[in-house]
Each structure stands twice: as structure tokens, then as C-alpha cells.
Design an enzyme around this catalytic site. Sequence first.
Site, short mmCIF file in Angstrom:
data_model
loop_
_atom_site.label_atom_id
_atom_site.label_comp_id
_atom_site.label_asym_id
_atom_site.label_seq_id
_atom_site.Cartn_x
_atom_site.Cartn_y
_atom_site.Cartn_z
N CYS A 2 43.65 44.93 46.66
CA CYS A 2 43.65 43.99 45.54
C CYS A 2 43.46 44.73 44.23
CB CYS A 2 42.53 43.00 45.73
SG CYS A 2 42.52 42.28 47.38
N ARG A 27 49.27 46.05 43.04
CA ARG A 27 48.24 46.31 44.05
C ARG A 27 48.13 45.17 45.06
NH1 ARG A 27 44.70 50.31 42.73
NH2 ARG A 27 43.21 49.39 44.16
N TRP A 74 45.72 41.19 47.80
CA TRP A 74 46.54 41.61 48.94
C TRP A 74 45.70 41.23 50.15
CZ3 TRP A 74 46.55 44.72 53.34
CH2 TRP A 74 47.81 45.06 53.86
N ASN A 100 37.66 44.08 45.94
CA ASN A 100 38.78 44.84 46.52
C ASN A 100 38.21 45.71 47.64
OD1 ASN A 100 40.99 46.42 47.16
ND2 ASN A 100 40.56 47.88 45.51
N GLY A 101 38.71 45.54 48.85
CA GLY A 101 38.18 46.34 49.96
C GLY A 101 37.93 45.46 51.16
N GLU A 465 62.60 59.80 54.38
CA GLU A 465 62.27 59.15 53.11
C GLU A 465 63.33 58.11 52.73
OE1 GLU A 465 60.41 58.11 49.50
OE2 GLU A 465 59.74 58.81 51.47
N LYS A 469 62.55 54.10 52.16
CA LYS A 469 62.89 53.38 50.93
C LYS A 469 63.66 52.11 51.26
CE LYS A 469 60.50 54.79 48.56
NZ LYS A 469 59.64 55.78 49.03
N GLU A 472 61.36 49.54 52.94
CA GLU A 472 60.33 49.01 52.04
C GLU A 472 60.84 47.92 51.11
OE1 GLU A 472 57.25 51.60 49.96
OE2 GLU A 472 58.93 52.95 50.25
N HIS A 488 69.21 62.75 72.23
CA HIS A 488 68.16 62.57 73.25
C HIS A 488 67.67 61.12 73.29
CE1 HIS A 488 68.11 66.91 73.66
NE2 HIS A 488 67.99 67.01 72.35
N LYS A 587 50.69 49.04 46.15
CA LYS A 587 50.92 50.40 45.66
C LYS A 587 49.87 51.38 46.15
CE LYS A 587 53.06 53.50 43.20
NZ LYS A 587 54.34 53.97 43.68
C1 AGP Z 1 55.96 54.71 49.44
O1 AGP Z 1 57.02 54.19 48.73
C2 AGP Z 1 54.89 53.74 49.65
N1 AGP Z 1 54.41 53.19 48.45
C3 AGP Z 1 53.77 54.25 50.53
O2 AGP Z 1 54.30 54.67 51.76
C4 AGP Z 1 52.96 55.39 49.92
O3 AGP Z 1 53.71 56.56 49.89
C5 AGP Z 1 51.71 55.62 50.76
O4 AGP Z 1 50.95 54.43 50.75
C6 AGP Z 1 50.88 56.79 50.22
O5 AGP Z 1 50.43 56.50 48.94
P1 AGP Z 1 49.72 57.67 48.10
O6 AGP Z 1 50.75 58.73 47.83
O7 AGP Z 1 49.24 56.98 46.86
O8 AGP Z 1 48.59 58.19 48.93
#
Ligand code: AGP
Length: 592
Positions: A2, A27, A74, A100-101, A465, A469, A472, A488, A587
Site C-alpha cells: 500500500c 503501490r 494493495w 502498509n505491511g 524479461e 513484460k 505483467e 526437452h 511497484k
Molecule cells: C517488474 O516489471 C516488476 N515490477 C517486478 O517484477 C519487479 O521487478 C520486482 O518486484 C522487483 O522489484 P525491485 O527491483 O524494486 O526489487
Amino acid sequence: MCGIVGYTGKRKAVFILLEALERLEYRGYDSSGVALLEDGRIFVDKKVGKIRELIKSLWGKELNATTGIGHTRWATHGGVCELNAHPHTDGQGRFALVHNGIIENYRELKEYLLSRGVKYVSETDTEAIVHLISLNYEGDLLKAVLKVLPMLKGAYAFAVISSMEPNRIVGVRYGSPLVVGLGEGENFLASDIPALIPFTKKVIPLEDGEIADLTPDGVSIYDFEGNLKVKESITVHWDLLSAEKGGFKHFMLKEIFEQPRVVADTIKGYISRDYELPFSLKDFRRIVITACGTSYHAGLIGKYWLEKFVGIPVEVSYASELRYSDTPVGEGDLVIAISQSGETADTRFSALSAKEKGAVLLSIVNVMGSALSRESDYTLYTHAGPEIGVAATKTFTCQLAVLFSLAISEHPERENLINQLLKVPNLMEEVLSKAEGIKEVALNYSQKKNLLYLGRYLSYPVALEGALKLKEISYIHAEGYPAGEMKHGPIALIDQHMPVVVVAPKDRVYEKILSNIEEVLARKGIVISVGFEGDENLKKLSKDFIEIPQVVEELSPFLTVLPLQLFAYYIADYLGLDVDQPRNLAKTVTVE
Ligand code: AGP
């Protein structure tokens, strides 16, 4: 993960809180809310959905309060509904709290509160905190908070106000980030720095086990025993513009196009001799890289470079796995923790446990003053500026710039390799100048339900990667795979409907990847390839060929990842999805 904010000062708090919350929306965006202290009463409003729903609800209301707290959620405990939205109150309108947590022992606390006759209305862990503060309140909010802290288990940052103490906010940090913003006759609280940029550049990132006591006239910092602490503020060099869209449709697109500049800025910081690390990488028996998500993929590429240019073994672990595995890490090991936010719980705690066992901890971080940067023995910053889009893009290529600079830092060919590296930003510009062409290709696949991404050697993490993307932001299933592994198993997935994105720059494994493409074509798979301009072989084998300029093999990831970022972006944008705030994501992941 959050986002929480707080303001106490002379101005109408509601406007400050809403603007700060909008900057924290990445967030978490399941619900949002504010609590305002006005005439000895607490006014609360909270709404499910984006902050704009809250703004609509508050619109036109006469709210003159100059102290308040806010939250964007969140969901971890309890579904997405207004009852579970924050702020939570004690039910008598005396206290309101945002958190938050995760409070891991909230079930026992809830039992205890119910046994004390407390009416527990939500499904959240957070509500327990505000009831405990209410039960322990004897006229001083700080003292009540100090009494409650020993009862809480888990990771938390929270802010609380009381109707009995106007103009006062108490904020607490233990495991989740919280930053104080210093103003003239006003003070601020926020989960991270971008929320404070419009209001102040002077901030104090709180450390775990610290409490901030805010009034308009000042901020006092205490430890959990109630001892006053003297803290230095730091000045943030991020400007407001960097946290704006700058005319782009989405932050993600803006951040993709920022890469040539921010990679150049990051390289600049590491090619001068003055960043000497006070140790030689060769002093270590092994390097262990720990990270999550996109940062983990950067770590995988770092492994190839470090093993090539330093010649010592490098292991790369998912932080959430390393944290609870029996991997022997300790004396003689260098642990590199990679995290753009510097707050990712899995990465922090896996790194800290390795440090406790005697390893040297070096972190690669983008956010100044973040927990990991404070907890590490050494920190190397990426200079990407604030990254607002939830999907990491520019921080990935900046992490690559730091990892490559680190890997070559003691190599005899360093000068020549730096000259190659200095060419990268312009070559990235060249790739991005072909974005329209990449868009055309991407839209051909917007209706697909599954895609496979393949690469070998340095291109294998790039394939991972690219797949991440797409998953996500477009919610299309995609899997990245080492091309040599395909036969395999995953080759069973391939038929005339399966698009296969192949990352195939002309490097030491080029011939091998061409054979893998032949294996895909033999099963009528659809090949979309990323390769060097003028590569007619690859072009002939591909339904869609995305060309990038030639570059030395070691540096190909800086270029090959860009078309994959754009490929995912244009599909998600075409599908009308919320590219910057994809569903179910946040994020910064501050809980395990
Ligand atoms: C990547 O696009 C995501 N936002 C997520 O996988 C991110 O890379 C991961 O949570 C790690 O975040 P950080 O680099 O802030 O530790």
C-alpha cells in the site's frame, strides 16, 4: 504494498493528501481513503477502486482540515471492499489509522480485542492496531503507540491521528518504507519519495524501529523505546517533471524512451576511476546475486559478465528462495542484492541474512535512502530517476549498466570495453526510432493467448524479461525459455498457432539459435525474431523480423530488450489495459 501519506500544516490537507496519493497509486490501487482532523472530529471517506473514485466522492465537500492521513491499498488481508479500505478507526471516532505491511499475529490480537468487547468490523489485520492504540490511550498518542508496538509481529509502516490531539500525526516504520518530508510550518509523511516531490526536497527516510512525531512546527524521531534520535535530512535531486508523463500516453512508454539518457547518466557515474570499490572482486571466492522479478533477470545477465571478466563463480538466486534455502552463504562471499526500489522484502531479508552469516553485501539500487541502500556495506546507484510505471523498464537497463561497469572494473581491456559501452545510448536511440515498426508487428499478436520467448547465453535472460513484460501488462500467458532447452519439453506446445519470439543477435551461439528456429518452423510455429540489421538468414526464417543495430556480443542485451518492452507495451495499450497500473500488481513489494 500500500501507499500511506500524512500532512499537518497550514494548508487544506485534503488536496495535499490526494495529490500525494495519486503519486503513490503505483503501490496499490484496490481502494483508497483519507481521514481528516477537523474541529476535534475525524472525518473519514474511503472508496473502492482508483483514487479518482475518492476524488469524485470528496468533490465539493467543504473540508478545511489542515491535518490528515491517506491510503491507497494493495489487498493482502480481506477482499477489495469499502469495509476493508483504509483508514481504519476505533469505532468511536477517536483514532484513525493507515497501514502498509502485514501484522502476522493479527488473529491472536483480534481474539484478545474481541475478548475486551471491541467491535471488529473489517477482515483486515490493520484494524487490530487502531483498537490496541485506543485501549492503551491515556492522553498521549506517542505513548499509546509505544505501548502497542511490542504486541505487533510482522512488517509495518503506519500513521495514526487522534481527535483529542489536533495537528499531530504519529508515524511508525518497521519493515515497510516510510519517509518524512520537511516543510516550513508544515510536515509530510509518505511511503516513498515521489509522493513528496511536489511539496519538498528535504526528506528523512525512517529506518526500521523508528517513530516520527509530526506537528506543523516540527518533527521528532524516536526509537521504539521512546528515546529521541537526531536524524540528518537528505536532499532529493529528482525534479517534478521526472515524475510527470511528459506528453507520453503512459509512464511506461515515457520510461522506455528515457533509457538512452538515463543509461548514459548511469554509465557516466561508473566509468570515471573515482568510484573505486574498496575491495577487488577477485578477493571473493564467489559472488551470489539475489533479486526478484526484472531485477533477477538483470542479475542473470550480470552473472555472464562477471564470470567472463572477473573469472569467479557467480550464483543467481530468486531472493524468496535463497531466503529460506540452506545455500551456504557467508565468509568469503560477495552478495549482490539488486532492487530498483531498495524496499523489496524478499530481496532485503535474503541479503540481510547472508550479511549476518558474514558475507559482504553490495546493493544495486535506484531509490536514494531506501532500506537496502542503508543496510548494505556498499551501494551502487542506478541513475534512472523515479520509475512510476509498475513494469520496470529503464531501471533494468540501468542495472545492466552498473553490472557491466562493475564486471569490467578491473579488466585489462577496460578502456576498450568502456568505449564500446559509451556507444550504447546512441544505439538504443536507433532501436527506439523504429518503434512504429515494432508496433505494427506487435499488434499482429494482440489476440494471442500464449507466446514462447527463446534466447541463448545473454539473450536467455532477455527472453525471460520479454515474457515477464508481456505477462505483467497484457495478461497474455508467455514463457521465457533457454532455446536449447526447448526440445526437452516446451516444443510440445508448438503448432501453427504458437508465436515464438526469438532473441538472436549474432553472438557465440548464433548458429545454435538458428537450429532452434528450424525446430520451431518444423512444427509450423510462428517466428518473430530480434536480430542484427542486415541479417537476411534470420529475416528469411521469420514471419516478423525486428532488426537492431550491430553491437559487440557482450552488450547486445541493452538493445535486444527494447523491442520486447515495446512489443508488450503496444499490445497492452491496444487491448486498452491499464499499462502503468496492471491488475494485481504493485511497484514495490514490501511483504514476503
Ligand atoms: C517488474 O516489471 C516488476 N515490477 C517486478 O517484477 C519487479 O521487478 C520486482 O518486484 C522487483 O522489484 P525491485 O527491483 O524494486 O526489487
